[in-house]
Design a protein around this motif. Sequence first.
Motif, mmCIF file in Angstrom:
data_model
loop_
_atom_site.group_PDB
_atom_site.id
_atom_site.type_symbol
_atom_site.label_atom_id
_atom_site.label_comp_id
_atom_site.label_asym_id
_atom_site.label_seq_id
_atom_site.Cartn_x
_atom_site.Cartn_y
_atom_site.Cartn_z
ATOM 1 N N ILE A 105 -8.056 -4.330 74.142
ATOM 2 C CA ILE A 105 -6.737 -3.867 73.689
ATOM 3 C C ILE A 105 -6.472 -4.467 72.305
ATOM 4 N N PRO A 106 -6.276 -3.642 71.286
ATOM 5 C CA PRO A 106 -6.131 -4.151 69.904
ATOM 6 C C PRO A 106 -4.749 -4.737 69.617
ATOM 7 N N LEU A 107 -4.363 -5.776 70.371
ATOM 8 C CA LEU A 107 -3.095 -6.467 70.172
ATOM 9 C C LEU A 107 -3.334 -7.965 70.171
ATOM 10 N N THR A 108 -2.478 -8.693 69.487
ATOM 11 C CA THR A 108 -2.555 -10.143 69.511
ATOM 12 C C THR A 108 -2.161 -10.661 70.902
ATOM 13 N N THR B 175 6.435 -7.716 67.467
ATOM 14 C CA THR B 175 7.503 -7.267 68.352
ATOM 15 C C THR B 175 7.605 -5.757 68.364
ATOM 16 N N GLN B 176 7.525 -5.146 67.171
ATOM 17 C CA GLN B 176 7.633 -3.701 67.116
ATOM 18 C C GLN B 176 6.405 -3.022 67.703
ATOM 19 N N THR B 177 5.214 -3.652 67.559
ATOM 20 C CA THR B 177 4.014 -3.103 68.164
ATOM 21 C C THR B 177 4.165 -3.024 69.670
ATOM 22 N N VAL B 178 4.765 -4.039 70.244
ATOM 23 C CA VAL B 178 5.026 -4.037 71.682
ATOM 24 C C VAL B 178 5.939 -2.879 72.051
ATOM 25 N N LYS B 179 6.994 -2.654 71.280
ATOM 26 C CA LYS B 179 7.937 -1.585 71.577
ATOM 27 C C LYS B 179 7.265 -0.219 71.524
ATOM 28 N N THR B 180 6.479 0.019 70.480
ATOM 29 C CA THR B 180 5.833 1.320 70.352
ATOM 30 C C THR B 180 4.794 1.524 71.455
ATOM 31 N N ALA B 181 4.043 0.462 71.789
ATOM 32 C CA ALA B 181 3.066 0.582 72.880
ATOM 33 C C ALA B 181 3.768 0.833 74.202
ATOM 34 N N SER B 182 4.927 0.207 74.395
ATOM 35 C CA SER B 182 5.697 0.417 75.626
ATOM 36 C C SER B 182 6.178 1.855 75.729
ATOM 37 N N ILE B 183 6.585 2.443 74.600
ATOM 38 C CA ILE B 183 7.026 3.842 74.595
ATOM 39 C C ILE B 183 5.899 4.761 75.058
ATOM 40 N N VAL B 184 4.682 4.500 74.562
ATOM 41 C CA VAL B 184 3.541 5.323 74.945
ATOM 42 C C VAL B 184 3.222 5.152 76.419
ATOM 43 N N LEU B 185 3.235 3.911 76.905
ATOM 44 C CA LEU B 185 2.904 3.653 78.307
ATOM 45 C C LEU B 185 3.891 4.331 79.254
ATOM 46 N N GLN B 186 5.132 4.443 78.825
ATOM 47 C CA GLN B 186 6.138 5.077 79.674
ATOM 48 C C GLN B 186 5.864 6.562 79.892
ATOM 49 N N LEU C 251 -6.314 -4.582 82.828
ATOM 50 C CA LEU C 251 -7.099 -4.839 81.623
ATOM 51 C C LEU C 251 -6.413 -5.868 80.731
ATOM 52 N N ALA C 252 -5.096 -5.763 80.596
ATOM 53 C CA ALA C 252 -4.347 -6.694 79.751
ATOM 54 C C ALA C 252 -4.392 -8.112 80.307
ATOM 55 N N GLU C 253 -4.224 -8.242 81.625
ATOM 56 C CA GLU C 253 -4.243 -9.573 82.241
ATOM 57 C C GLU C 253 -5.616 -10.221 82.103
ATOM 58 N N HIS C 254 -6.676 -9.421 82.213
ATOM 59 C CA HIS C 254 -8.027 -9.965 82.019
ATOM 60 C C HIS C 254 -8.208 -10.462 80.592
ATOM 61 N N GLN C 255 -7.692 -9.711 79.628
ATOM 62 C CA GLN C 255 -7.829 -10.114 78.233
ATOM 63 C C GLN C 255 -7.031 -11.382 77.935
ATOM 64 N N LEU C 256 -5.891 -11.551 78.585
ATOM 65 C CA LEU C 256 -5.097 -12.762 78.382
ATOM 66 C C LEU C 256 -5.782 -13.983 78.974
#
Length: 363
Positions: A347-350, A262-273, A286-291
């Motif tokens: 993307i190095p995320l679960t 959950t926190q990884t998502v928050k920090t990644a969201s901060i960077v993307l903003q 890229l994320a949708e392809h990986q999913l």
Amino acid sequence: MDASDGEEEEFELSRNYFLAKEFGTSGKKSTRKLSEIDIVDEQELRAALSNIEPKHEKEINDLMNTYKSLYSKWVFELRCGFGLLMYGFGSKKALIEDFASTGLTEYSVVVINGYLHSINLKQVVITLAELLWEQLKNYQNTPSGKSSKAEEPYNSRSMDDLLAFLDGPHADGKKCFVCAVVHNIDGPALRDSESQQYLARISACSHIRIVASIDHVNAPLLWDKKMVHTQFNWFWYHVPTFAPYKIEGLFFPLILTHGGATQTVKTASIVLQSLTPNAQSVFKVLAEHQLVHPDEEGMPVNNLYTICRERFLVSSQFTLNSHLTEFKDHELVKTRRHSDGQDCLHIPLTTEALEKLVQEISQ
């Protein structure tokens, strides 16, 4: 200074503004990385927050007393068929519950905690119907009460049947109603269109009254004109309490703490903003392809370029490479060598964290 001088000065200000924007975005690149975000233990941060001493207690108590003087007016407006919508800075949970416990003692009250992440609206409607049936049954037993045709609702009944019962023309219970108290009607579990439509239908029932609070700045966008003026029939009240969101905040992760996926998502969201909208859209592709292809080693750069060009997200390979460089600098994307020798992006995320991140950037 004549008009021509004023126009020339305004032109120079406008020109300098756009020049500053151009040079500020083209030559300067953000250097923030996920690993550089300083985060602390969540329990430690919550403990520090709980130790903050309250300020202006006397002024806040005086403010709350002014709201309490309005309780009789609020009850009258509910009896007239209005819904009460409380907004303003600070948690309104204690205020609304105090009003319900002191001003609505003659009626049944159901509390819905919209700040929770899962709410069963069908069970809420069942509870409302059961309480209304109890009120009608008690009204029937009074000397002036007539024979009631109300029947006790059961869990097997459909939503339409339950709503029809709540809106039914019960001749012996015109003064009977159940009050639904909704804390954060704009909460995460209630923000979808279907939930808001059901809440509007519930509020429009003749034997239901609603008292709700909102805190999100865009909450009014959840409703159309019919819902606001016909179904909810809101009576808006600006009631800033300046109270901390202690209860509501327990169900939301703190941005400045580490807490797994959950926190990884928050920090990644901060960077993307901090990136441009086009860069965010490229990352989403890229994320949708990986999913969709979780077992693959990554997405080939050529495939990403083809899709982004078709969607008018990039105009050249150079533009895409500049976005990818930012992703890599921020540690959002890594490169993997495919078995056939070509470079692939990963993307190095679960999967769970990536799904949450896609939802964050899609809002």
